[in-house]
Design an enzyme around this catalytic site. Structure first.
Site, PDB file in Angstrom:
ATOM      1  N   CYS A  72      13.822 -64.285  65.540  1.00 35.60           N
ATOM      2  CA  CYS A  72      14.430 -64.619  66.830  1.00 35.60           C
ATOM      3  C   CYS A  72      15.916 -64.291  66.747  1.00 35.60           C
ATOM      4  O   CYS A  72      16.635 -64.853  65.898  1.00 35.60           O
ATOM      5  CB  CYS A  72      14.219 -66.111  67.088  1.00 35.60           C
ATOM      6  SG  CYS A  72      15.026 -66.722  68.573  1.00 35.60           S
ATOM      7  N   CYS A 190      16.054 -58.810  71.643  1.00 39.27           N
ATOM      8  CA  CYS A 190      15.274 -60.050  71.690  1.00 39.27           C
ATOM      9  C   CYS A 190      13.873 -59.663  71.250  1.00 39.27           C
ATOM     10  O   CYS A 190      13.337 -58.641  71.700  1.00 39.27           O
ATOM     11  CB  CYS A 190      15.264 -60.614  73.115  1.00 39.27           C
ATOM     12  SG  CYS A 190      14.033 -61.919  73.381  1.00 39.27           S
TER      13      CYS A 190
HETATM   14  N1  DGL Z   1      12.640 -64.036  70.911  1.00 41.17           N
HETATM   15  C1  DGL Z   1      13.901 -64.654  70.854  1.00 41.17           C
HETATM   16  C2  DGL Z   1      15.049 -63.716  70.589  1.00 41.17           C
HETATM   17  O1  DGL Z   1      14.848 -62.744  69.885  1.00 41.17           O
HETATM   18  C3  DGL Z   1      14.192 -65.744  71.832  1.00 41.17           C
HETATM   19  C4  DGL Z   1      13.994 -65.502  73.273  1.00 41.17           C
HETATM   20  C5  DGL Z   1      14.154 -66.814  73.954  1.00 41.17           C
HETATM   21  O2  DGL Z   1      13.540 -67.766  73.513  1.00 41.17           O
HETATM   22  O3  DGL Z   1      14.927 -66.874  74.933  1.00 41.17           O
HETATM   23  O4  DGL Z   1      16.160 -63.945  70.984  1.00 41.17           O
END
Ligand code: DGL
Length: 271
Positions: A72, A190
């Site tokens: 993440c 993301c």
């Molecule tokens: N998948 C995550 C990222 O790479 C988080 C997205 C989220 O929860 O807003 O930032």
């Protein structure tokens, strides 16, 4: 057996898990999704840190993990330093938007970055951008676009919302690009966004390069584990991951089936 803990706010980290499994088929991955608190990207920093700490602590307390992948960008941006301080003996691999590979790839020196608001607002991202600009032999221009709601639409597998938001944010990206410049590379900052790639690509000219971070992160995890003495033969039989969620079990199971072709049972945990 080598065990890797992997966590994300929700289903986005499955895009990283896909590459981890390809790179290290014999490693047992425990994937923890904080679906009950997803998305992180529009939450305050304190909540992101607290949830990330809880996720790492849970994985450590319940499984003998040899390393942790924060799949993440948002959690990495705000919590990786704190997690490393909390677990000094555990190798921790974070993900960050692929600005360095993008700078090497771009011919026009103009790069679009799609990420969550929290990632783009972080000091860590500002430092990364400054570092890549300093290191590049020619001038680099980054046009950054926060994509509120897009990770949530991907969590819900809401195709109509993904299309509407994708179009909206790409149009905003073109509008924010100075007239004399042309974006030729877009960074998906993301881990949810690779699952919207077909939709995003359909809104753009075909010559654009799209970059995510699954591959470099899995290479880094592979190197760290090898250095720590783990035998990670590529020919090892493919291990089935374990799936845990703080939220809706069916959401995670459906996503694992849809994107990783894994017909797995997930468990729920209260963290
Ligand atoms: N998948 C995550 C990222 O790479 C988080 C997205 C989220 O929860 O807003 O930032």
């Amino acid at each position: 057996m080598t065990t890797l803990g992997v966590f994300d706010s929700g289903v986005g980290g499955l895009s990283v898990l896909r590459d981890l499994r390809e790179q290290m088929p014999g490693v047992h991955c425990v994937y923890l999704a904080d679906n009950a608190f997803a998305p992180y990207g529009e939450r305050d920093v304190e909540t992101i840190r607290k949830r990330s700490s809880g996720m790492a602590g849970y994985l450590r307390a319940t499984h003998h993990i040899d390393a942790l992948v924060i799949a993440c960008n948002t959690a990495t941006a705000h919590a990786v330093d704190a997690l490393r301080a909390e677990h000094p003996d555990l190798p921790i691999i974070g993900v960050e938007p692929a600005l360095k590979p993008a700078a090497l790839l771009s011919q026009t020196g103009c790069i679009g970055v799609l990420a969550t608001r929290a990632t783009l607002n972080s000091d860590r991202f500002a430092r990364l951008m400054a570092h890549v600009r300093d290191q590049s032999p020619s001038e680099m221009r980054f046009v950054c676009q926060p994509c509120d709601g897009l990770a949530d639409a991907i969590e819900r597998h809401d195709s109509a919302a993904i299309k509407t938001l994708g179009q909206r944010y790409l149009e905003a990206l073109w509008r924010a690009t100075p007239q004399a410049h042309r974006i030729d590379t877009i960074v998906l900052g993301c881990t949810h966004y690779p699952f919207a790639l077909d939709t995003l690509r359909a809104c753009c000219e075909p010559a654009i390069h799209w970059l995510d971070t699954g591959r470099p992160v899995s290479r880094r995890a592979h190197n760290l584990l090898t250095q720590a003495g783990h035998d990670l033969a590529r020919s090892a039989p493919l291990m089935a991951p374990k799936f845990i969620t703080t939220g809706d079990i069916a959401t995670l199971e459906r996503a694992a089936l849809r994107w990783l072709s894994l017909d797995a049972s997930a468990h729920q945990a209260c963290i």
